[in-house]
Design a protein around this motif. Structure first.
Motif, PDB file in Angstrom:
ATOM      1  N   PRO A   1       1.427   0.941 -18.990  1.00 18.45           N
ATOM      2  CA  PRO A   1       0.599  -0.028 -17.702  1.00 18.45           C
ATOM      3  C   PRO A   1       1.837  -0.598 -16.891  1.00 18.45           C
ATOM      4  N   LEU A   2       2.756  -1.141 -17.433  1.00 14.74           N
ATOM      5  CA  LEU A   2       3.710  -1.579 -16.672  1.00 14.74           C
ATOM      6  C   LEU A   2       4.434  -0.754 -15.804  1.00 14.74           C
ATOM      7  N   GLY A   3       4.497   0.803 -16.494  1.00 20.06           N
ATOM      8  CA  GLY A   3       5.205   1.799 -15.487  1.00 20.06           C
ATOM      9  C   GLY A   3       4.237   2.152 -14.611  1.00 20.06           C
ATOM     10  N   MET A   4       3.051   2.019 -14.829  1.00 15.71           N
ATOM     11  CA  MET A   4       2.125   2.757 -13.811  1.00 15.71           C
ATOM     12  C   MET A   4       1.827   1.625 -12.748  1.00 15.71           C
ATOM     13  N   PHE A   5       1.969   0.552 -13.181  1.00 18.11           N
ATOM     14  CA  PHE A   5       1.926  -0.405 -11.975  1.00 18.11           C
ATOM     15  C   PHE A   5       2.752  -0.384 -10.932  1.00 18.11           C
ATOM     16  N   TRP A   6       4.208  -0.156 -11.546  1.00 19.93           N
ATOM     17  CA  TRP A   6       5.095  -0.064 -10.428  1.00 19.93           C
ATOM     18  C   TRP A   6       5.421   1.228  -9.995  1.00 19.93           C
ATOM     19  N   LEU A   7       4.695   2.388 -10.519  1.00 20.53           N
ATOM     20  CA  LEU A   7       4.603   3.719  -9.804  1.00 20.53           C
ATOM     21  C   LEU A   7       3.772   3.498  -8.569  1.00 20.53           C
ATOM     22  N   LYS A   8       2.534   2.634  -8.686  1.00 21.70           N
ATOM     23  CA  LYS A   8       1.682   2.399  -7.559  1.00 21.70           C
ATOM     24  C   LYS A   8       2.285   1.876  -6.633  1.00 21.70           C
ATOM     25  N   VAL A   9       3.012   0.738  -6.838  1.00 17.18           N
ATOM     26  CA  VAL A   9       3.774  -0.226  -5.766  1.00 17.18           C
ATOM     27  C   VAL A   9       4.942   0.902  -4.979  1.00 17.18           C
ATOM     28  N   GLY A  10       5.529   1.727  -5.764  1.00 10.28           N
ATOM     29  CA  GLY A  10       6.223   2.610  -5.121  1.00 10.28           C
ATOM     30  C   GLY A  10       5.613   3.626  -4.270  1.00 10.28           C
ATOM     31  N   LEU A  11       4.757   4.218  -4.796  1.00  8.73           N
ATOM     32  CA  LEU A  11       3.965   5.269  -3.795  1.00  8.73           C
ATOM     33  C   LEU A  11       2.976   4.699  -2.689  1.00  8.73           C
ATOM     34  N   GLY A  12       2.557   3.310  -2.954  1.00  6.14           N
ATOM     35  CA  GLY A  12       1.997   2.601  -2.152  1.00  6.14           C
ATOM     36  C   GLY A  12       2.779   2.256  -0.806  1.00  6.14           C
ATOM     37  N   ALA A  13       4.157   1.984  -1.150  1.00  8.71           N
ATOM     38  CA  ALA A  13       4.965   1.453  -0.473  1.00  8.71           C
ATOM     39  C   ALA A  13       5.294   2.826   0.628  1.00  8.71           C
ATOM     40  N   ALA A  14       5.611   3.915  -0.174  1.00 13.03           N
ATOM     41  CA  ALA A  14       5.871   5.341   0.580  1.00 13.03           C
ATOM     42  C   ALA A  14       4.566   5.717   1.641  1.00 13.03           C
ATOM     43  N   VAL A  15       3.465   5.451   1.021  1.00 16.16           N
ATOM     44  CA  VAL A  15       2.327   6.034   1.965  1.00 16.16           C
ATOM     45  C   VAL A  15       2.143   5.058   2.986  1.00 16.16           C
ATOM     46  N   LEU A  16       2.341   3.693   2.939  1.00 16.05           N
ATOM     47  CA  LEU A  16       2.297   2.928   4.013  1.00 16.05           C
ATOM     48  C   LEU A  16       3.364   3.175   5.015  1.00 16.05           C
ATOM     49  N   PHE A  17       4.605   3.666   4.587  1.00 15.96           N
ATOM     50  CA  PHE A  17       5.689   3.892   5.717  1.00 15.96           C
ATOM     51  C   PHE A  17       5.183   5.249   6.257  1.00 15.96           C
ATOM     52  N   TYR A  18       4.501   6.406   5.691  1.00 12.17           N
ATOM     53  CA  TYR A  18       3.970   7.565   6.443  1.00 12.17           C
ATOM     54  C   TYR A  18       3.222   6.953   7.616  1.00 12.17           C
ATOM     55  N   ILE A  19       2.102   6.136   7.229  1.00 14.25           N
ATOM     56  CA  ILE A  19       1.110   5.767   8.051  1.00 14.25           C
ATOM     57  C   ILE A  19       2.048   4.999   9.375  1.00 14.25           C
ATOM     58  N   TYR A  20       2.877   4.152   8.747  1.00 13.72           N
ATOM     59  CA  TYR A  20       3.635   3.685  10.163  1.00 13.72           C
ATOM     60  C   TYR A  20       4.279   4.495  11.015  1.00 13.72           C
ATOM     61  N   ARG A  21       4.994   5.584  10.441  1.00 14.87           N
ATOM     62  CA  ARG A  21       5.971   6.322  11.240  1.00 14.87           C
ATOM     63  C   ARG A  21       4.835   7.316  11.994  1.00 14.87           C
ATOM     64  N   LEU A  22       3.747   7.889  11.274  1.00 17.57           N
ATOM     65  CA  LEU A  22       2.784   8.743  12.081  1.00 17.57           C
ATOM     66  C   LEU A  22       1.932   8.257  12.856  1.00 17.57           C
ATOM     67  N   ALA A  23       1.221   6.960  12.499  1.00 20.74           N
ATOM     68  CA  ALA A  23       0.435   6.476  13.650  1.00 20.74           C
ATOM     69  C   ALA A  23       0.779   5.087  13.871  1.00 20.74           C
TER      70      ALA A  23
END
Length: 388
Positions: free
Chosen positions: A250-272
């Motif tokens: 559960p700890l690992g999956m939580f931080w994986l979501k943090v990392g993936l979420g931050a990456a997705v937000l960066f895609y959204i910021y750069r593309l839109a």
């Protein structure tokens, strides 16, 4: 630890894809090949990769250091590191990239002249020899034209040497006792905040994509050095305290979501988002924009560096099949040989009437297959499997 080997294979494939994307996406770094058209999708791809993948490589590399030191001792450990890291780097630089860079600079009639390896206006051939001017050029460019992606091997050699000094002269028992508890959310947050603060201060003077010759010899992007070195040492501590196996899912999956979420937000910021928001990130300087990017990058890095090893452990910690074993043993060699192979694949595609994403897909696929196949073949040569 089968999952760690598979993670190294995945990271090696991602490095090949990253270099395959360089001519086809806007990047601040230099690349020998350019493409007239760029894809907007590849710009955040390159930025997100740079935020975490070499740091994760450092972390995974640190996993295997304590056991090797315990087995071989200081002298044996350093001897093995020199053989595995130093010999490939020396051969690569002396017999491949060194001559290629030299002829690309000084022999317009050579086939290598089509490579754009950097500005050459400062070369003063009237008052010095070509070789001396070449050395000056390499030093001015932090030796990158000589080592290419093998700067990472030099860093691992340096970090391993620091580890030996730590073991020999550091406080006894510091991080080398019995297996301890896994890291907590609070400890991970403290590391993340410390990484943000140190990185932001460093980037006041050394912004992203500025390379310098560390200790006059080692190509270093100082902007990412706090991440690389700290994650290598955390990998060492993680191995000694068995964190790769003990960290709860559960700890690992939580931080994986943090990392993936931050990456997705960066895609959204750069593309839109850039069309509607002011500039909120910067590569360096004493600005709040640089602080924002340092924090954003740290969230991607820490989240994925905590989460991906746990995900691989939970999903892929099985004995590999024949192809899997071959790829695991060839991963290190594929990392070494892929750079020139990728460039060789990109050269004939410069004038091809294909969209940049199609070229990226072709070079990535062919680059992965050819790099792993060549590395596997080289390891079958007597003696090569001791180095690659």
């Amino acid at each position: 630890m089968d999952f760690a080997d598979k993670l190294k294979v995945a990271l090696t494939m991602l490095v090949i894809a990253h270099h395959a994307a360089q001519p086809y996406g806007a990047t601040g770094g230099a690349w020998p090949i350019d493409n007239v058209r760029h894809s907007m999708l590849l710009e955040p791809f390159l930025a997100v990769n740079a935020a975490f993948f070499m740091g994760l490589f450092c972390l995974v590399s640190g996993f295997f250091v304590p056991q090797s030191y315990d087995k071989k001792g200081a002298a044996g450990f350093l001897q093995t590191r020199l053989k595995r890291l130093g010999i490939p780097t020396a051969v690569y630089a002396l017999f491949f990239t060194g001559p290629i860079a030299y002829f690309a600079l000084f022999d317009p009639g050579s086939g290598f002249a089509l490579l754009s390896i950097g500005p050459t206006e400062h070369l003063d051939l009237e008052h010095t020899s070509a070789f001396v001017a070449f050395l000056g050029y390499l030093y001015d460019h932090a030796w990158l034209p000589l080592y290419d992606q093998l700067w990472f091997l030099l860093h691992l050699l340096l970090y391993g040497s620091v580890y030996v000094l730590w073991r020999r002269f550091g406080p006894s028992g510091l991080g080398f006792g019995r297996a301890g508890e896994h890291p907590t959310h609070g400890q991970i947050v403290v590391y993340l905040l410390a990484l943000v603060a140190v990185t932001w201060v460093v980037r006041i003077w050394y912004p992203v994509d500025r390379w310098v010759p560390l200790f006059f010899l080692i190509p270093s992007e100082i902007a990412h050095l706090p991440q690389y070195f700290s994650l290598f040492m955390i990998g060492v501590l993680a191995a000694r305290h068995d964190w790769p196996r003990r960290t709860p899912a559960p700890l690992g999956m939580f931080w994986l979501k943090v990392g993936l979420g931050a990456a997705v937000l960066f895609y959204i910021y750069r593309l839109a988002g850039m069309a509607y928001l002011p500039v909120i990130i910067a590569k360096g300087g004493a600005s709040w924009q640089s602080l924002v990017w340092c924090a954003w990058e740290a969230c991607i890095c820490v989240g994925l560096c905590v989460g991906l090893p746990v995900w691989f452990r939970e999903r892929l910690n099985k004995q590999p099949d024949g192809l899997g074993r071959a790829m695991i043993t060839a991963a290190y060699g594929a990392y070494i040989v892929h750079f020139l192979l990728v460039i060789a694949l990109q050269i004939p595609l410069r004038t091809a009437p294909l969209p940049p994403l199609a070229k990226f897909a072709l070079v990535t696929t062919a680059g992965i297959v050819v790099s792993f196949a060549l590395a596997h073949a080289l390891r079958r040569i007597p003696g090569f499997n001791q180095v690659l």
